[in-house]
Design a protein around this motif. Sequence first.
Motif, PDB file in Angstrom:
ATOM      1  N   LEU A   1       4.016  -5.692 -24.728  1.00 40.69           N
ATOM      2  CA  LEU A   1       3.179  -6.708 -24.103  1.00 40.69           C
ATOM      3  C   LEU A   1       2.609  -6.209 -22.783  1.00 40.69           C
ATOM      4  O   LEU A   1       1.465  -6.530 -22.430  1.00 40.69           O
ATOM      5  CB  LEU A   1       3.983  -7.986 -23.887  1.00 40.69           C
ATOM      6  N   ASP A   2       3.404  -5.406 -22.060  1.00 40.42           N
ATOM      7  CA  ASP A   2       2.890  -4.784 -20.835  1.00 40.42           C
ATOM      8  C   ASP A   2       1.709  -3.879 -21.141  1.00 40.42           C
ATOM      9  O   ASP A   2       0.659  -3.941 -20.483  1.00 40.42           O
ATOM     10  CB  ASP A   2       3.993  -3.955 -20.159  1.00 40.42           C
ATOM     11  N   ASP A   3       1.896  -3.031 -22.151  1.00 41.58           N
ATOM     12  CA  ASP A   3       0.837  -2.080 -22.501  1.00 41.58           C
ATOM     13  C   ASP A   3      -0.426  -2.800 -22.951  1.00 41.58           C
ATOM     14  O   ASP A   3      -1.544  -2.416 -22.580  1.00 41.58           O
ATOM     15  CB  ASP A   3       1.338  -1.145 -23.603  1.00 41.58           C
ATOM     16  N   ALA A   4      -0.257  -3.868 -23.740  1.00 37.80           N
ATOM     17  CA  ALA A   4      -1.420  -4.604 -24.211  1.00 37.80           C
ATOM     18  C   ALA A   4      -2.165  -5.253 -23.049  1.00 37.80           C
ATOM     19  O   ALA A   4      -3.409  -5.255 -23.001  1.00 37.80           O
ATOM     20  CB  ALA A   4      -0.990  -5.669 -25.219  1.00 37.80           C
ATOM     21  N   ALA A   5      -1.425  -5.784 -22.087  1.00 35.84           N
ATOM     22  CA  ALA A   5      -2.069  -6.423 -20.936  1.00 35.84           C
ATOM     23  C   ALA A   5      -2.771  -5.387 -20.065  1.00 35.84           C
ATOM     24  O   ALA A   5      -3.871  -5.639 -19.548  1.00 35.84           O
ATOM     25  CB  ALA A   5      -1.032  -7.184 -20.120  1.00 35.84           C
ATOM     26  N   ARG A   6      -2.163  -4.214 -19.899  1.00 37.25           N
ATOM     27  CA  ARG A   6      -2.779  -3.180 -19.077  1.00 37.25           C
ATOM     28  C   ARG A   6      -4.033  -2.619 -19.748  1.00 37.25           C
ATOM     29  O   ARG A   6      -4.989  -2.238 -19.066  1.00 37.25           O
ATOM     30  CB  ARG A   6      -1.772  -2.071 -18.797  1.00 37.25           C
ATOM     31  N   VAL A   7      -4.043  -2.554 -21.074  1.00 33.82           N
ATOM     32  CA  VAL A   7      -5.237  -2.100 -21.781  1.00 33.82           C
ATOM     33  C   VAL A   7      -6.397  -3.051 -21.523  1.00 33.82           C
ATOM     34  O   VAL A   7      -7.569  -2.633 -21.436  1.00 33.82           O
ATOM     35  CB  VAL A   7      -4.945  -1.989 -23.294  1.00 33.82           C
ATOM     36  N   GLU A   8      -6.055  -4.345 -21.370  1.00 34.97           N
ATOM     37  CA  GLU A   8      -7.087  -5.338 -21.089  1.00 34.97           C
ATOM     38  C   GLU A   8      -7.541  -5.321 -19.634  1.00 34.97           C
ATOM     39  O   GLU A   8      -8.405  -6.100 -19.248  1.00 34.97           O
ATOM     40  CB  GLU A   8      -6.558  -6.734 -21.438  1.00 34.97           C
ATOM     41  N   GLY A   9      -6.933  -4.435 -18.841  1.00 34.84           N
ATOM     42  CA  GLY A   9      -7.343  -4.295 -17.444  1.00 34.84           C
ATOM     43  C   GLY A   9      -6.517  -5.086 -16.457  1.00 34.84           C
ATOM     44  O   GLY A   9      -6.896  -5.192 -15.281  1.00 34.84           O
ATOM     45  N   ALA A  10      -5.397  -5.637 -16.880  1.00 32.38           N
ATOM     46  CA  ALA A  10      -4.550  -6.413 -15.978  1.00 32.38           C
ATOM     47  C   ALA A  10      -3.730  -5.487 -15.090  1.00 32.38           C
ATOM     48  O   ALA A  10      -3.182  -4.485 -15.558  1.00 32.38           O
ATOM     49  CB  ALA A  10      -3.628  -7.329 -16.781  1.00 32.38           C
ATOM     50  N   GLY A  11      -3.618  -5.818 -13.823  1.00 29.24           N
ATOM     51  CA  GLY A  11      -2.782  -5.075 -12.904  1.00 29.24           C
ATOM     52  C   GLY A  11      -1.342  -5.525 -12.983  1.00 29.24           C
ATOM     53  O   GLY A  11      -0.997  -6.457 -13.726  1.00 29.24           O
ATOM     54  N   PRO A  12      -0.444  -4.896 -12.207  1.00 26.37           N
ATOM     55  CA  PRO A  12       0.982  -5.264 -12.247  1.00 26.37           C
ATOM     56  C   PRO A  12       1.234  -6.740 -11.943  1.00 26.37           C
ATOM     57  O   PRO A  12       2.035  -7.387 -12.615  1.00 26.37           O
ATOM     58  CB  PRO A  12       1.612  -4.358 -11.184  1.00 26.37           C
ATOM     59  N   LEU A  13       0.565  -7.273 -10.925  1.00 32.88           N
ATOM     60  CA  LEU A  13       0.774  -8.674 -10.575  1.00 32.88           C
ATOM     61  C   LEU A  13       0.246  -9.607 -11.659  1.00 32.88           C
ATOM     62  O   LEU A  13       0.874 -10.617 -11.984  1.00 32.88           O
ATOM     63  CB  LEU A  13       0.100  -8.985  -9.236  1.00 32.88           C
ATOM     64  N   ALA A  14      -0.900  -9.240 -12.254  1.00 30.28           N
ATOM     65  CA  ALA A  14      -1.451 -10.057 -13.336  1.00 30.28           C
ATOM     66  C   ALA A  14      -0.544 -10.026 -14.562  1.00 30.28           C
ATOM     67  O   ALA A  14      -0.375 -11.045 -15.241  1.00 30.28           O
ATOM     68  CB  ALA A  14      -2.850  -9.563 -13.694  1.00 30.28           C
ATOM     69  N   VAL A  15       0.041  -8.873 -14.859  1.00 32.08           N
ATOM     70  CA  VAL A  15       0.986  -8.778 -15.983  1.00 32.08           C
ATOM     71  C   VAL A  15       2.181  -9.693 -15.744  1.00 32.08           C
ATOM     72  O   VAL A  15       2.639 -10.390 -16.656  1.00 32.08           O
ATOM     73  CB  VAL A  15       1.444  -7.321 -16.173  1.00 32.08           C
ATOM     74  N   LEU A  16       2.671  -9.669 -14.522  1.00 35.31           N
ATOM     75  CA  LEU A  16       3.819 -10.514 -14.190  1.00 35.31           C
ATOM     76  C   LEU A  16       3.489 -11.995 -14.357  1.00 35.31           C
ATOM     77  O   LEU A  16       4.259 -12.750 -14.959  1.00 35.31           O
ATOM     78  CB  LEU A  16       4.265 -10.228 -12.755  1.00 35.31           C
ATOM     79  N   LEU A  17       2.336 -12.401 -13.854  1.00 35.45           N
ATOM     80  CA  LEU A  17       1.981 -13.819 -13.863  1.00 35.45           C
ATOM     81  C   LEU A  17       1.538 -14.317 -15.232  1.00 35.45           C
ATOM     82  O   LEU A  17       1.765 -15.480 -15.580  1.00 35.45           O
ATOM     83  CB  LEU A  17       0.885 -14.086 -12.831  1.00 35.45           C
ATOM     84  N   LYS A  18       0.918 -13.451 -16.024  1.00 35.32           N
ATOM     85  CA  LYS A  18       0.351 -13.897 -17.295  1.00 35.32           C
ATOM     86  C   LYS A  18       1.246 -13.593 -18.501  1.00 35.32           C
ATOM     87  O   LYS A  18       1.047 -14.183 -19.569  1.00 35.32           O
ATOM     88  CB  LYS A  18      -1.012 -13.245 -17.511  1.00 35.32           C
ATOM     89  N   VAL A  19       2.188 -12.681 -18.340  1.00 34.44           N
ATOM     90  CA  VAL A  19       3.057 -12.306 -19.465  1.00 34.44           C
ATOM     91  C   VAL A  19       4.497 -12.760 -19.219  1.00 34.44           C
ATOM     92  O   VAL A  19       5.082 -13.497 -20.022  1.00 34.44           O
ATOM     93  CB  VAL A  19       3.007 -10.789 -19.715  1.00 34.44           C
TER      94      VAL A  19
END
Length: 280
Positions: A172-190
């Motif tokens: 899920l981290d990798d998928a969010a980062r592929v979409e351009g999400a940063g570390p903070l966005a990954v934390l908040l959205k995942v």
Amino acid sequence: MSAMTLSHHAREASFWRVLETGACYLLGFLWILPLFYAVWMAVHPPAYEVRFELLAPLTLQNFVDAWNAAPFARYFLNTFALITTILVCQFVICTLAAYAFARYEFPGKTVVFMLVLIQLMIMPEVLMVENYRTISRLGLVDTVLAMGLPYMASAFGIFLLRQTFLTVPKELDDAARVEGAGPLAVLLKVYVPLARPVYVAYGLVSVSYHWNNLLWPLVITNSVTTRPLTVGLQVFASPDQGVQWSVISAATLMTSAPLLIGFLLFQRQFVQSFMRAGIK
């Protein structure tokens, strides 16, 4: 012979099930009895404190007397401000710390996490003197902030959220980062949405503890304008006024009602969150 053996085991299992159910009902009755007694005294005149009658007159005067005996509106406001401040700070700090421990590698990570766990073994009362000295140097004595400052971070909250974040698949981290999400966005959205039941459970634990906390607020506050409910209830134990158990019961019910309602509303999330976190 086999059928008789199965029948015997079935009867034995049924017997133990009935015994366990009876024990649960007995424990439940023992738990609810003091609460029932408090409600009885709160809604009846003082003459019925130790006398039970089915047709005893009901009254709300005890609640009126309790509300007028102390500035409960101010106590409730201070308590809600204290609980909200602590809970918001704990959510932010514990979330960031738990995410770092769960997903980042850095030198001394294991040692730092062990130091966090050691905090679980230290009673807050042990640090009370040093905490008071620190608060005094900061000039925050007798303020709502002073009551909440030592509890802005929680080792238990960090541990609980870390355990939950470790169960989140890294894909899920990798998928969010592929979409351009940063570390903070990954934390908040995942991570945060997936841990919502854990936040509910931890919030109930934190609110319950700080709602009932007495010793530290008693030490750090001096005036009525900053006291929370637990300290404010001491007015009913004044030797000048005597002990009025009906009024005390009414005041206690008023202060504990928000906690009881909150637990009844979120009891399912409370149990499920600990199960998901792997806490026995």
